[in-house]
Design a protein around this motif. Structure first.
Motif, PDB file in Angstrom:
ATOM      1  N   ARG A 159       0.858  -1.185   0.000  1.00  0.00           N
ATOM      2  CA  ARG A 159       0.000   0.000   0.000  1.00  0.00           C
ATOM      3  C   ARG A 159       0.894   1.234   0.000  1.00  0.00           C
ATOM      4  O   ARG A 159       1.867   1.321   0.738  1.00  0.00           O
ATOM      5  CB  ARG A 159      -0.970  -0.003   1.181  1.00  0.00           C
ATOM      6  CG  ARG A 159      -2.125  -0.982   0.920  1.00  0.00           C
ATOM      7  CD  ARG A 159      -3.090  -1.085   2.060  1.00  0.00           C
ATOM      8  NE  ARG A 159      -3.775   0.167   2.363  1.00  0.00           N
ATOM      9  CZ  ARG A 159      -4.863   0.605   1.728  1.00  0.00           C
ATOM     10  NH1 ARG A 159      -5.389  -0.077   0.740  1.00  0.00           N
ATOM     11  NH2 ARG A 159      -5.427   1.746   2.083  1.00  0.00           N
ATOM     12  N   THR A 160       0.528   2.191  -0.857  1.00  0.00           N
ATOM     13  CA  THR A 160       1.394   3.343  -1.121  1.00  0.00           C
ATOM     14  C   THR A 160       0.591   4.630  -1.075  1.00  0.00           C
ATOM     15  O   THR A 160      -0.434   4.755  -1.748  1.00  0.00           O
ATOM     16  CB  THR A 160       2.023   3.214  -2.525  1.00  0.00           C
ATOM     17  OG1 THR A 160       2.780   2.008  -2.598  1.00  0.00           O
ATOM     18  CG2 THR A 160       2.904   4.411  -2.848  1.00  0.00           C
ATOM     19  N   LEU A 161       1.068   5.576  -0.290  1.00  0.00           N
ATOM     20  CA  LEU A 161       0.479   6.923  -0.315  1.00  0.00           C
ATOM     21  C   LEU A 161       1.099   7.696  -1.476  1.00  0.00           C
ATOM     22  O   LEU A 161       2.324   7.806  -1.580  1.00  0.00           O
ATOM     23  CB  LEU A 161       0.767   7.647   1.001  1.00  0.00           C
ATOM     24  CG  LEU A 161       0.348   9.127   1.051  1.00  0.00           C
ATOM     25  CD1 LEU A 161      -1.173   9.287   0.935  1.00  0.00           C
ATOM     26  CD2 LEU A 161       0.849   9.788   2.331  1.00  0.00           C
ATOM     27  N   THR A 206      -4.308   6.593  -1.842  1.00  0.00           N
ATOM     28  CA  THR A 206      -3.586   5.437  -1.318  1.00  0.00           C
ATOM     29  C   THR A 206      -3.866   4.249  -2.236  1.00  0.00           C
ATOM     30  O   THR A 206      -5.011   3.806  -2.358  1.00  0.00           O
ATOM     31  CB  THR A 206      -4.015   5.104   0.124  1.00  0.00           C
ATOM     32  OG1 THR A 206      -3.775   6.246   0.951  1.00  0.00           O
ATOM     33  CG2 THR A 206      -3.212   3.936   0.664  1.00  0.00           C
TER      34      THR A 206
END
Lengths: 170, 170
Positions: free
Chosen positions: B140-142, B157
């Motif tokens: 998971r990446t902002l 996100t």
């Protein structure tokens, strides 16, 4: 046309170009609206992805055949853009639309492949007047796109700002 | 380059083309990665929007000047596509990427206008091995994009599937 809940295969395409949606006041929570359908070709998939999402399974048919999806698939952003066009044409009033602050729970449950035809349906899920800006309302909309086999390829919940109907006495 | 938290104005652009991200195992929760910057012209804004999001404030400079944003702005989907390109070029390993099931809390806090330059930064926020598919991890990446004035124009996100490093003994 306004539907109650129906399986995608039963969506009626008659009259989709005029849902009589002009101002915020016209969007009724619980109502669903058919936004028509759109097809996408291999050339379009590759063209979009070369510019914006050049991963092998979006731009290279041979690499894609050996890849995780067993063939070329559309960028999820391409799918979203194609779906948006249907929503602009069939749901968002050009007279009332004041833009969008964002959307939630965007999902791509199944890939979009060359030659697929996507049917788009939206459902107004919440509509409330803005407390801070009395000229507008805040609309939340469930967006769904299904392919020709009835499988959902995209789902999201969008927020839009829309002008309320002008007061005729003002 | 990997950063701890820094204000956008301090993002270092050196070495952005090689973050040594090859497999899932290389993405470290808490680490931020500069994905470079991209500019967008009025012609590009109009061209994208004519095809995918033909609302007046995206396609018609005169109507846009009288509209809710006081001028032409990019479709949020165009912004997302531009940001995705930076992420593909600087963050998502072509060798490891297995696609994305979706993303959450997508926001466009400020409009993107002709001539804007967007700097893109991503932060790995969560990384865990898949329980059902041992060949991959779930990342998971902002995602954050800021304009030349340091104002955030997009935030989301994303979830991505990535191959784990192959076992050399297998």
């Amino acid at each position: 046309m306004i539907w109650a809940e129906q399986p995608p295969g039963d969506w009626d395409t008659s009259g989709v170009t005029d849902h009589a949606l002009r101002y915020f006041d016209d969007y009724l929570p619980g109502a669903s609206y058919d936004c028509g359908s759109v097809s996408v070709s291999e050339a379009e998939i590759i063209s979009f992805a070369i510019q914006f999402d050049p991963q092998p399974f979006h731009v290279d048919p041979e690499a894609a055949a050996r890849g995780p999806f067993g063939g070329l698939i559309a960028s999820g952003w391409h799918t979203a853009a194609l779906v948006m066009r249907q929503i602009v044409d069939h749901y968002l009033s050009a007279e009332a639309s004041l833009g969008s602050p964002g959307l939630d729970e965007m999902r791509w449950p199944e890939p979009v492949r060359p030659g697929d035809t996507l049917r788009v349906r939206v459902t107004a899920v919440e509509a409330r007047r803005s407390l801070s800006k009395p000229d507008r309302g805040i609309l939340r909309t469930l967006i769904e796109a299904v392919n020709q086999d009835g499988r959902t390829v995209m789902r999201a919940t969008a927020t839009n700002f829309l002008r309320v109907r002008p007061d005729p006495d003002s």
